[in-house]
Scaffold this motif. Structure first.
Motif, PDB file in Angstrom:
ATOM      1  N   VAL A 245       0.843  -1.204   0.000  1.00 46.17           N
ATOM      2  CA  VAL A 245       0.000   0.000   0.000  1.00 46.17           C
ATOM      3  C   VAL A 245       0.874   1.248   0.000  1.00 46.17           C
ATOM      4  O   VAL A 245       0.592   2.226  -0.713  1.00 46.17           O
ATOM      5  N   GLY A 246       1.955   1.221   0.775  1.00 45.17           N
ATOM      6  CA  GLY A 246       2.859   2.368   0.816  1.00 45.17           C
ATOM      7  C   GLY A 246       3.493   2.653  -0.530  1.00 45.17           C
ATOM      8  O   GLY A 246       3.615   3.816  -0.945  1.00 45.17           O
ATOM      9  N   GLN A 247       3.910   1.587  -1.230  1.00 40.83           N
ATOM     10  CA  GLN A 247       4.489   1.772  -2.564  1.00 40.83           C
ATOM     11  C   GLN A 247       3.475   2.381  -3.520  1.00 40.83           C
ATOM     12  O   GLN A 247       3.808   3.269  -4.326  1.00 40.83           O
ATOM     13  N   LEU A 248       2.236   1.914  -3.435  1.00 35.72           N
ATOM     14  CA  LEU A 248       1.196   2.434  -4.323  1.00 35.72           C
ATOM     15  C   LEU A 248       0.912   3.905  -4.031  1.00 35.72           C
ATOM     16  O   LEU A 248       0.790   4.728  -4.961  1.00 35.72           O
ATOM     17  N   GLU A 249       0.777   4.230  -2.773  1.00 36.18           N
ATOM     18  CA  GLU A 249       0.460   5.617  -2.423  1.00 36.18           C
ATOM     19  C   GLU A 249       1.600   6.553  -2.810  1.00 36.18           C
ATOM     20  O   GLU A 249       1.365   7.685  -3.233  1.00 36.18           O
ATOM     21  N   ALA A 250       2.853   6.063  -2.668  1.00 33.51           N
ATOM     22  CA  ALA A 250       3.997   6.888  -3.052  1.00 33.51           C
ATOM     23  C   ALA A 250       4.022   7.160  -4.549  1.00 33.51           C
ATOM     24  O   ALA A 250       4.565   8.180  -5.000  1.00 33.51           O
ATOM     25  N   ARG A 251       3.426   6.259  -5.319  1.00 25.72           N
ATOM     26  CA  ARG A 251       3.411   6.394  -6.777  1.00 25.72           C
ATOM     27  C   ARG A 251       2.030   6.819  -7.286  1.00 25.72           C
ATOM     28  O   ARG A 251       1.733   6.705  -8.459  1.00 25.72           O
ATOM     29  N   HIS A 252       1.193   7.279  -6.352  1.00 25.01           N
ATOM     30  CA  HIS A 252      -0.153   7.780  -6.677  1.00 25.01           C
ATOM     31  C   HIS A 252      -1.043   6.692  -7.274  1.00 25.01           C
ATOM     32  O   HIS A 252      -1.858   6.964  -8.174  1.00 25.01           O
ATOM     33  N   GLY A 253      -0.887   5.464  -6.787  1.00 32.29           N
ATOM     34  CA  GLY A 253      -1.771   4.377  -7.191  1.00 32.29           C
ATOM     35  C   GLY A 253      -3.095   4.446  -6.442  1.00 32.29           C
ATOM     36  O   GLY A 253      -3.227   5.140  -5.425  1.00 32.29           O
ATOM     37  N   HIS A 254      -4.080   3.718  -6.941  1.00 31.51           N
ATOM     38  CA  HIS A 254      -5.423   3.735  -6.342  1.00 31.51           C
ATOM     39  C   HIS A 254      -5.572   2.567  -5.368  1.00 31.51           C
ATOM     40  O   HIS A 254      -5.313   1.417  -5.713  1.00 31.51           O
ATOM     41  N   VAL A 255      -5.997   2.890  -4.147  1.00 32.48           N
ATOM     42  CA  VAL A 255      -6.184   1.877  -3.110  1.00 32.48           C
ATOM     43  C   VAL A 255      -7.621   1.958  -2.606  1.00 32.48           C
ATOM     44  O   VAL A 255      -8.118   3.042  -2.284  1.00 32.48           O
ATOM     45  N   LEU A 256      -8.271   0.795  -2.526  1.00 32.37           N
ATOM     46  CA  LEU A 256      -9.646   0.713  -2.032  1.00 32.37           C
ATOM     47  C   LEU A 256      -9.676  -0.185  -0.801  1.00 32.37           C
ATOM     48  O   LEU A 256      -9.263  -1.350  -0.869  1.00 32.37           O
ATOM     49  N   ALA A 257     -10.129   0.337   0.329  1.00 35.21           N
ATOM     50  CA  ALA A 257     -10.224  -0.435   1.568  1.00 35.21           C
ATOM     51  C   ALA A 257     -11.664  -0.913   1.767  1.00 35.21           C
ATOM     52  O   ALA A 257     -12.617  -0.150   1.549  1.00 35.21           O
ATOM     53  N   LEU A 258     -11.796  -2.176   2.185  1.00 36.13           N
ATOM     54  CA  LEU A 258     -13.106  -2.765   2.427  1.00 36.13           C
ATOM     55  C   LEU A 258     -13.149  -3.359   3.829  1.00 36.13           C
ATOM     56  O   LEU A 258     -12.144  -3.914   4.301  1.00 36.13           O
ATOM     57  N   PRO A 259     -14.305  -3.289   4.496  1.00 36.30           N
ATOM     58  CA  PRO A 259     -14.459  -4.063   5.729  1.00 36.30           C
ATOM     59  C   PRO A 259     -14.219  -5.544   5.447  1.00 36.30           C
ATOM     60  O   PRO A 259     -14.450  -6.019   4.328  1.00 36.30           O
ATOM     61  N   ASP A 260     -13.753  -6.283   6.443  1.00 34.30           N
ATOM     62  CA  ASP A 260     -13.379  -7.675   6.232  1.00 34.30           C
ATOM     63  C   ASP A 260     -14.493  -8.501   5.594  1.00 34.30           C
ATOM     64  O   ASP A 260     -14.245  -9.321   4.706  1.00 34.30           O
ATOM     65  N   ALA A 261     -15.737  -8.284   6.032  1.00 37.33           N
ATOM     66  CA  ALA A 261     -16.853  -9.075   5.507  1.00 37.33           C
ATOM     67  C   ALA A 261     -17.060  -8.834   4.021  1.00 37.33           C
ATOM     68  O   ALA A 261     -17.312  -9.773   3.249  1.00 37.33           O
ATOM     69  N   LEU A 262     -16.944  -7.584   3.598  1.00 38.53           N
ATOM     70  CA  LEU A 262     -17.115  -7.269   2.183  1.00 38.53           C
ATOM     71  C   LEU A 262     -15.943  -7.814   1.371  1.00 38.53           C
ATOM     72  O   LEU A 262     -16.131  -8.333   0.257  1.00 38.53           O
ATOM     73  N   TYR A 263     -14.745  -7.726   1.924  1.00 38.37           N
ATOM     74  CA  TYR A 263     -13.582  -8.252   1.207  1.00 38.37           C
ATOM     75  C   TYR A 263     -13.708  -9.764   1.015  1.00 38.37           C
ATOM     76  O   TYR A 263     -13.437 -10.282  -0.084  1.00 38.37           O
ATOM     77  N   LYS A 264     -14.103 -10.490   2.042  1.00 35.21           N
ATOM     78  CA  LYS A 264     -14.202 -11.951   1.950  1.00 35.21           C
ATOM     79  C   LYS A 264     -15.228 -12.380   0.907  1.00 35.21           C
ATOM     80  O   LYS A 264     -15.103 -13.449   0.312  1.00 35.21           O
ATOM     81  N   ALA A 265     -16.244 -11.562   0.698  1.00 37.82           N
ATOM     82  CA  ALA A 265     -17.257 -11.883  -0.309  1.00 37.82           C
ATOM     83  C   ALA A 265     -16.714 -11.739  -1.724  1.00 37.82           C
ATOM     84  O   ALA A 265     -17.267 -12.304  -2.673  1.00 37.82           O
ATOM     85  N   VAL A 266     -15.621 -11.000  -1.889  1.00 37.73           N
ATOM     86  CA  VAL A 266     -14.998 -10.819  -3.191  1.00 37.73           C
ATOM     87  C   VAL A 266     -13.880 -11.827  -3.417  1.00 37.73           C
ATOM     88  O   VAL A 266     -13.745 -12.414  -4.491  1.00 37.73           O
ATOM     89  N   SER A 267     -13.065 -12.060  -2.400  1.00 35.50           N
ATOM     90  CA  SER A 267     -11.883 -12.906  -2.544  1.00 35.50           C
ATOM     91  C   SER A 267     -12.255 -14.356  -2.817  1.00 35.50           C
ATOM     92  O   SER A 267     -13.182 -14.904  -2.223  1.00 35.50           O
ATOM     93  N   GLN A 268     -11.501 -14.987  -3.734  1.00 33.78           N
ATOM     94  CA  GLN A 268     -11.688 -16.399  -4.059  1.00 33.78           C
ATOM     95  C   GLN A 268     -10.729 -17.288  -3.253  1.00 33.78           C
ATOM     96  O   GLN A 268     -10.729 -18.500  -3.417  1.00 33.78           O
ATOM     97  N   VAL A 269      -9.928 -16.673  -2.383  1.00 32.95           N
ATOM     98  CA  VAL A 269      -8.932 -17.411  -1.609  1.00 32.95           C
ATOM     99  C   VAL A 269      -9.393 -17.561  -0.174  1.00 32.95           C
ATOM    100  O   VAL A 269      -9.644 -16.574   0.523  1.00 32.95           O
ATOM    101  N   GLU A 270      -9.516 -18.806   0.272  1.00 34.44           N
ATOM    102  CA  GLU A 270      -9.889 -19.062   1.656  1.00 34.44           C
ATOM    103  C   GLU A 270      -8.682 -18.810   2.557  1.00 34.44           C
ATOM    104  O   GLU A 270      -7.570 -19.236   2.271  1.00 34.44           O
ATOM    105  N   HIS A 271      -8.913 -18.090   3.630  1.00 36.12           N
ATOM    106  CA  HIS A 271      -7.850 -17.748   4.597  1.00 36.12           C
ATOM    107  C   HIS A 271      -6.723 -16.948   3.942  1.00 36.12           C
ATOM    108  O   HIS A 271      -5.551 -17.135   4.252  1.00 36.12           O
TER     109      HIS A 271
END
Length: 261
Positions: free
Chosen positions: A68-94
């Protein structure tokens, strides 16, 4: 950093649809890289993603924090999600809780082969395809051509199995392999359990095109007959054949051995 907390957010809905639909990924030409290793590899080898998606808990992970630090230093886009919303998107268990949204490359296949390459004819298992890509990259092969029946290389399962190999390879999909094999100026080698020529008896000290086929049916007959060599890997024990990904790894590193020898 932008934060989304609602499941009804349009951007979140698009992200979730993309994560769960192969058709959606192909339609929009985007995919998701899930996990620290894939994200680090992309940053190092390809640059900034379209967007980094991170769970709130993962922000406390040092490796994720570095990304995240590298992205912000280079003006990349970062989107933060609550854990529950993130888990609904991720295809990786744990999983750790970080993914990149990236554009999938669109490449027109060249008219002829000129460097060592891999041709995949209807290899359908994503794990096999990913393993072959990983072995090819490790062996210094740079080009991969996939028939229409081969698993989509930019699917999450193939990406995870390849462990970043995508980012050092030129991958061409939906390719008609027959003209490539028939008109190849370099030797084409098809693996077959019925071949009589051993892999170890072929001179691999120059560029070759490796042709691997469907897990059960093998290389299609027309491609097999057009290949310059049909080779078999001799093996001991009471097994019918090797897994296609294992077969590919043996072939690639026999080529490496001959060239280093």
């Amino acid at each position: 950093m932008k934060t989304i907390t609602s499941r009804d957010n349009a951007q979140y809905k698009d992200l979730k649809h993309l994560a769960g639909s192969s058709q959606a990924r192909k339609k929009v030409g985007q995919t998701l890289l899930d996990g620290v290793h894939l994200c680090q590899a992309y940053l190092q080898l390809r640059g900034l993603p379209q967007q980094c998606v991170v769970s709130e808990t993962a922000l406390h992970n040092p490796e994720v924090g570095d990304i995240v630090g590298q992205l912000e230093a280079r003006h990349g886009h970062v989107l933060a999600l609550p854990d529950a919303l993130y888990k609904a998107v991720s295809q990786v268990e744990h999983g750790v809780g970080v993914m990149f949204l990236i554009d999938t490359p669109e490449r027109a296949a060249p008219a002829a082969l000129s460097v060592s390459a891999v041709l995949l004819d209807n290899v359908q298992d994503p794990g096999n395809v990913g393993s072959i890509l990983r072995s090819a990259a490790a062996a210094g092969i740079t080009q991969v051509y996939c028939s229409a029946g081969t698993a989509f290389c930019w699917s999450p399962k193939v990406l995870r199995a390849a462990m970043g190999a995508h980012f050092v390879l030129e991958i061409f999909e939906n390719v008609d392999l027959a003209p490539l094999v028939q008109g190849s100026p370099i030797a084409t080698l098809a693996t077959s359990g019925y071949a009589t020529q051993r892999l170890y008896d072929v001179d691999l000290r120059q560029p070759v095109a490796w042709l691997f086929g469907h897990e059960g049916q093998g290389v299609a007959d027309d491609l097999l007959s057009a290949a310059r060599h049909q080779v078999v890997i001799p093996h001991l024990g009471q097994v019918e054949s090797l897994n296609v990904a294992a077969c590919a790894a043996v072939c690639f590193f026999e080529q490496v051995r001959q060239n280093q020898g």
